[in-house]
Design a protein around this motif. Structure first.
Motif, PDB file in Angstrom:
ATOM      1  N   UNK A 253       0.831  -1.207   0.000  1.00  0.00           N
ATOM      2  CA  UNK A 253       0.000   0.000   0.000  1.00  0.00           C
ATOM      3  C   UNK A 253       0.866   1.259   0.000  1.00  0.00           C
ATOM      4  N   UNK A 254       1.909   1.272   0.841  1.00  0.00           N
ATOM      5  CA  UNK A 254       2.788   2.449   0.867  1.00  0.00           C
ATOM      6  C   UNK A 254       3.425   2.677  -0.497  1.00  0.00           C
ATOM      7  N   UNK A 255       3.861   1.579  -1.115  1.00  0.00           N
ATOM      8  CA  UNK A 255       4.501   1.696  -2.430  1.00  0.00           C
ATOM      9  C   UNK A 255       3.505   2.218  -3.464  1.00  0.00           C
ATOM     10  N   UNK A 256       2.287   1.722  -3.404  1.00  0.00           N
ATOM     11  CA  UNK A 256       1.286   2.133  -4.389  1.00  0.00           C
ATOM     12  C   UNK A 256       0.939   3.615  -4.227  1.00  0.00           C
ATOM     13  N   UNK A 257       0.787   4.048  -2.990  1.00  0.00           N
ATOM     14  CA  UNK A 257       0.467   5.454  -2.736  1.00  0.00           C
ATOM     15  C   UNK A 257       1.587   6.345  -3.293  1.00  0.00           C
ATOM     16  N   UNK A 258       2.820   5.902  -3.047  1.00  0.00           N
ATOM     17  CA  UNK A 258       3.976   6.651  -3.516  1.00  0.00           C
ATOM     18  C   UNK A 258       4.100   6.620  -5.028  1.00  0.00           C
ATOM     19  N   UNK A 259       3.735   5.491  -5.625  1.00  0.00           N
ATOM     20  CA  UNK A 259       3.750   5.349  -7.087  1.00  0.00           C
ATOM     21  C   UNK A 259       2.829   6.398  -7.716  1.00  0.00           C
ATOM     22  N   UNK A 260       1.616   6.481  -7.199  1.00  0.00           N
ATOM     23  CA  UNK A 260       0.669   7.436  -7.770  1.00  0.00           C
ATOM     24  C   UNK A 260       1.132   8.876  -7.542  1.00  0.00           C
ATOM     25  N   UNK A 261       1.720   9.112  -6.380  1.00  0.00           N
ATOM     26  CA  UNK A 261       2.204  10.462  -6.091  1.00  0.00           C
ATOM     27  C   UNK A 261       3.328  10.829  -7.069  1.00  0.00           C
ATOM     28  N   UNK A 337      -3.754   9.347 -12.504  1.00  0.00           N
ATOM     29  CA  UNK A 337      -2.749   9.231 -11.433  1.00  0.00           C
ATOM     30  C   UNK A 337      -3.100  10.203 -10.300  1.00  0.00           C
ATOM     31  N   UNK A 338      -3.509  11.398 -10.662  1.00  0.00           N
ATOM     32  CA  UNK A 338      -3.844  12.402  -9.639  1.00  0.00           C
ATOM     33  C   UNK A 338      -5.092  12.004  -8.869  1.00  0.00           C
ATOM     34  N   UNK A 339      -6.074  11.519  -9.588  1.00  0.00           N
ATOM     35  CA  UNK A 339      -7.309  11.078  -8.930  1.00  0.00           C
ATOM     36  C   UNK A 339      -6.999   9.976  -7.922  1.00  0.00           C
ATOM     37  N   UNK A 340      -6.188   8.989  -8.357  1.00  0.00           N
ATOM     38  CA  UNK A 340      -5.847   7.872  -7.476  1.00  0.00           C
ATOM     39  C   UNK A 340      -5.106   8.381  -6.245  1.00  0.00           C
TER      40      UNK A 340
END
Ligand code: ATP
Ligand code: MG
Length: 360
Positions: A253-261, A337-340
């Motif tokens: 989850x942390x990686x995914x949040x950072x990916x989108x950011x 990406x921004x929406x996510x």
């Protein structure tokens, strides 16, 4: 309970990781589906061997790279070992005619495509609730190698890499930004963005750069190349699993949040090229800047349209995997990406709510 009510980042990520895992698990192909696909491959191989006894039919793409979802299509590559063989366009015609005669597939030969292929499809039946879609190409050895490369990356850190990639594939399909024919990005492109992020953006990295690890024993120039393309990468996954210990222990989850950011606001879309082989490169140094085409007018627009988003192919280094992405397509992708990113930063009471909203 105290943790929960404040819904701290740590708690949210913990819950979201679990949700992602469960979500992806139910979308994996069943053993039955994999069996059917393998049977189809063998059947087609036998048929093609009646034309050309030395031919082999190999899987590539999602059926072979460890990132396959339920009902994904099959990518097959026909290799012919004979010294003299017809060119790809002729093969497409020959094999197309053969399969029209001998099978129940709907057959569509595309001999004049950039990569000539035969398209096959079978509509749904009871035993096959979603039918089968399959592309057969010829002598596409680079595709077999890039499939092996992705597979090796998937094996190094199976949980985090596979969940991220599989989730992004589902997400990009549901959000309708996984369609090169309509100006957005192929699954292959998204996988490369994930690997680029895990190798070159995360610090400490989650994955090593397999193309930069030297061979344990010297290998010849021929073994290292297909044509002028260097296809070397370290593929001894067993050795790697023993020796590669990532210092990065972030959750999926942390990686995914950072990916989108990262892809919402940090990646240098205007000037940068994502290269899993070499890290961040410059469009300018690859000649991928939207330079005025000396022929002017239409050509200039084409070049500009071609290099909006730049992702270097791992082996075919002068090929931009994202060349199909148009201005509007990139606008959609970045918007998503921004929406996510926004949805994930919101951290509602239950993580599953975010997941549902993400893929809505
Ligand atoms: P899906 O399940 O959505 O079909 P996939 O993993 O099969 O996903 P595709 O995008 O269909 O991914 O790509 C399959 C293979 O085709 C890749 O492994 C790659 O070898 C090749 N390929 C696809 N798109 C490109 C591209 N734009 N440039 C070069 N090769 C590509
Ligand atoms: Mg595919």
């Amino acid at each position: 309970a105290a943790l929960r009510s404040s819904n701290t980042k740590a708690y949210f990520c913990h819950e979201l990781s679990q949700c992602l895992y469960d979500f992806v698990l139910q979308l994996l192909p069943t053993a039955e589906e994999l069996d059917v696909k393998e049977d189809v491959r063998k059947l087609l191989e036998k048929l093609i061997q009646t034309l050309e006894p030395s031919s082999r039919l190999l899987s590539f793409g999602s059926t072979a790279n460890g990132f396959s979802l339920r009902n994904s299509d099959m990518d097959l590559c026909c290799l012919i070992d004979a010294k003299e063989r017809p060119n790809a366009s002729d093969l497409v015609q020959l094999v197309g005619d053969l399969l029209k005669r001998e099978t129940k597939f709907e057959v569509k030969p595309l001999p004049h495509a950039r990569i000539p292929i035969v398209k096959l499809s079978l509509s749904a039946t009871d035993g096959l609730p979603f039918g089968i879609a399959c592309d057969i190409g010829f002598e596409n050895r680079l595709a077999l190698e890039n499939t092996r490369l992705l597979y090796s990356y998937a094996c190094i850190d199976p949980t985090r890499v596979r969940i991220m990639v599989l989730f992004l594939k589902v997400w990009s399909k549901r959000r309708k930004i996984n369609s090169p024919y309509r100006g957005t990005l192929s699954s292959y492109g998204y996988v490369l963005l994930v690997i680029y992020f895990l190798v070159h953006v995360k610090n400490p990295p989650v994955l090593p750069n397999l193309q930069q690890i030297p061979p344990l024993q010297p290998i010849t120039h021929e073994e290292m190349h297909i044509g002028e393309h260097n296809i070397w990468f370290f593929d001894d996954v067993e050795t790697l699993r023993q020796r590669w210990r990532s210092q990065n222990h972030e959750s999926v989850a942390e990686l995914l949040i950072d990916f989108f950011k990262y892809y919402s606001r940090d990646f240098l879309y205007n000037t940068g090229v994502a290269s899993i082989r070499a890290g961040l490169l410059k469009k300018e140094s690859k000649g991928w800047l939207n330079e005025p085409d000396p022929r002017g007018g239409r050509y200039q627009d084409l070049a500009q349209e071609r290099n909006r988003l730049c992702i270097e192919d791992p082996f075919e280094n002068d090929y931009n995997v994202a060349r199909c992405v148009t201005r509007d397509g990139l606008y959609l992708i970045r918007g998503e990406f921004m929406r996510a990113s926004r949805i994930l930063l919101h951290r509602p009471e239950r993580a599953i709510t975010s997941l549902a909203e993400l893929c809505a």
